[in-house]
Enzyme design. Structure first.
Site, PDB file in Angstrom:
ATOM      1  N   LYS A 183       0.869  -1.179   0.000  1.00 49.20           N
ATOM      2  CA  LYS A 183       0.000   0.000   0.000  1.00 49.20           C
ATOM      3  C   LYS A 183       0.900   1.221   0.000  1.00 49.20           C
ATOM      4  O   LYS A 183       1.578   1.506   0.989  1.00 49.20           O
ATOM      5  CB  LYS A 183      -0.899   0.028   1.234  1.00 49.20           C
ATOM      6  CG  LYS A 183      -1.750   1.292   1.348  1.00 49.20           C
ATOM      7  CD  LYS A 183      -2.377   1.418   2.715  1.00 49.20           C
ATOM      8  CE  LYS A 183      -3.220   2.687   2.840  1.00 49.20           C
ATOM      9  NZ  LYS A 183      -2.438   3.927   2.659  1.00 49.20           N
ATOM     10  N   GLU A 221      10.021  17.179  14.690  1.00 52.28           N
ATOM     11  CA  GLU A 221      10.435  16.931  13.316  1.00 52.28           C
ATOM     12  C   GLU A 221       9.873  18.018  12.408  1.00 52.28           C
ATOM     13  O   GLU A 221       8.699  18.373  12.502  1.00 52.28           O
ATOM     14  CB  GLU A 221       9.918  15.560  12.875  1.00 52.28           C
ATOM     15  CG  GLU A 221      10.409  15.114  11.518  1.00 52.28           C
ATOM     16  CD  GLU A 221       9.992  13.689  11.196  1.00 52.28           C
ATOM     17  OE1 GLU A 221      10.751  12.991  10.504  1.00 52.28           O
ATOM     18  OE2 GLU A 221       8.910  13.268  11.646  1.00 52.28           O
TER      19      GLU A 221
END
Length: 463
Positions: free
Chosen positions: A160, A366
């Site tokens: 996927k 991040e």
């Protein structure tokens, strides 16, 4: 059988905001049927000789490489990487070739006893069907880390891919099927989150590998709760670099700045924070800013002169802008001017910041963009403390001329990989792993094979 379509996935190109690709998602029933076919096909695939599986997978990788001329501009349109860098096949081939070469040894039975009295050994058994949920930032490099060893080890694979790189999975399926890997053994699927979650919760897979955000990793763990499905999770990163007092300064500037800015900073192990010994701090900052001004040209990734393309999505660029703005408001100094190509959307100016602290999101969360903060440190101990002051632990890059020093510093860092005098690289002979919120498990190396198989013990008493 009629396929029921429930929704559509759209890849919005960061180049111009157009819809570059669109695919319908599978219904839960059709997705479950695909997994069932993979499970049935896996038994015969695992029964084939290991060398045959490895040869077919290796041929598939070669066929994928033959598509490079089409893949390179396709990547630019899908996620913004400049065409001048030529795609990902060099790394894909390096990793696939190494994993094929070590397969026999990595998967060989461990014989404890083979005597007239008994045979005792441990074998490695495939999990069955492996689900690989791949990210968009390096759609081939990240996927191949699991797809190749999973197939070679005898698993069937359901891939996927991220919506942002919809076409990458189709390319991989085309290559593997053309090489002779059965269609049901490697299936590329388009799924929404709800169907993916339900399949995992239904224990459809023997192993799930996910590369993506911490939030995404938590969602995978929640879906798998109580199923005892084996998981491999590579999640967020806030990778540090440290320039010690004995470092080669020019090499450190080039290595760390490239590690921070390549692919618009959208690298799992990209450098997001740099700590520099006081001896080198002023010179490092000056040269780092000069490097950015001379090496980075923001623009259309289809232009061969462009070295910095747009970020993959507007929301990601907006998050980086927000972190930079907050840092500047709190006293940080931004050294680079806004680039002419910065449109306030996906095209984001690179930035180097000083005067940053660990109270700022820029140095804690991040950002996954072309931005790096630089801090001065007094010694190795302060650098280690700051490098460890993070919820993440993927890689750490040390710049020193002393191997023993690197070994000593590295032993104190909470990280998955320690680099000395390099950054932002996956060595397929070493385990790719992380700690803390970066996730769990390991890819590549013999350990990657062990993750994708389960041990089976044999204690056979001879008559």
């Amino acid at each position: 059988m009629t396929t029921t379509l429930t929704a559509t996935l759209k890849c919005i190109s960061p180049i111009d905001g157009s819809v570059h690709a669109e695919r319908p998602v599978l219904s839960h029933a059709d997705a479950a049927a695909t997994v069932a076919r993979a499970r049935r096909a896996q038994t015969a695939w695992a029964a084939r000789p290991l060398a045959e599986r490895a040869a077919l997978v290796t041929d598939g990788i070669a066929r994928l490489g033959a598509m490079t001329d089409a893949i390179v501009p396709e990547l630019a349109w899908m996620m913004g990487r400049p065409v001048r860098y030529g795609g990902e096949f060099g790394g894909v081939n390096e990793r696939a070739t190494h994993m094929a070469a070590i397969a026999e040894a990595a998967l060989a039975p461990e014989v404890v006893e083979d005597s007239p009295a008994a045979l005792r050994r441990i074998t490695r058994e495939p999990h069955g069907v492996v689900l690989v949920i791949a990210p968009w930032n390096y759609p081939y490099l990240t996927a191949v880390n699991t797809v190749v060893p999973a197939l070679i080890a005898g698993n069937a694979v359901v891939l996927k891919h991220a919506t942002q790189t919809l076409l990458a999975g189709e390319r991989m399926a085309q290559a593997f099927h053309a090489a002779g890997v059965p269609q049901d053994v490697f299936a590329n699927v388009f799924l929404d989150h709800a169907t993916t979650t339900r399949l995992i919760a239904d224990r459809a897979f023997g192993f799930v590998n996910f590369t993506g955000s911490v939030a995404g990793g938590r969602a995978i763990e929640r879906a798998a709760a109580g199923t005892f499905t084996a998981l491999g999770l590579e999640l967020g990163g806030k990778d540090p670099g440290y320039v010690a007092e004995d470092a080669d300064l020019d090499a450190a500037v080039a290595g760390l700045m490239d590690g921070a800015m390549f692919n618009a900073g959208q690298c799992c192990c990209g450098i997001e924070r740099i700590y520099v010994h006081a001896r080198h701090y002023d010179a490092f900052v000056e040269r780092a800013v000069g490097w950015a001004r001379s090496e980075l040209r923001l623009g259309n990734p289809l232009d061969l002169e462009t070295t910095l393309g747009p970020m993959a999505q507007r929301r990601l660029a907006d998050e980086v802008r927000a972190q930079v703005a907050e840092a500047v408001a709190d006293g940080a100094h931004a050294h680079l001017a806004v680039a002419a190509a910065d449109d306030g959307g996906c095209y984001l100016s690179p930035q180097v910041l000083t005067g940053v602290t660990h109270d700022m999101r820029l140095m804690q969360q991040e950002n996954f963009g072309p931005v790096v903060g630089i801090m001065k440190v007094a010694d190795d101990a302060e650098a280690v403390a700051l490098m460890n002051d993070s919820p993440y632990g993927l890689t750490a890059s040390l710049w020193t001329t002393d191997l023993e020093r690197a070994l000593h510093i590295g032993a104190g860092i909470e990280t998955g990989t320690v680099f000395m005098n390099r950054a932002d690289y996956l060595d397929p002979a070493l385990c790719w792993t992380g700690c803390k919120d970066t996730g769990r498990g390991g890819a590549l190396s013999a350990i990657g094979y062990h993750m994708l198989t389960r041990p089976k013990s044999w204690h056979l008493r001879r008559p």
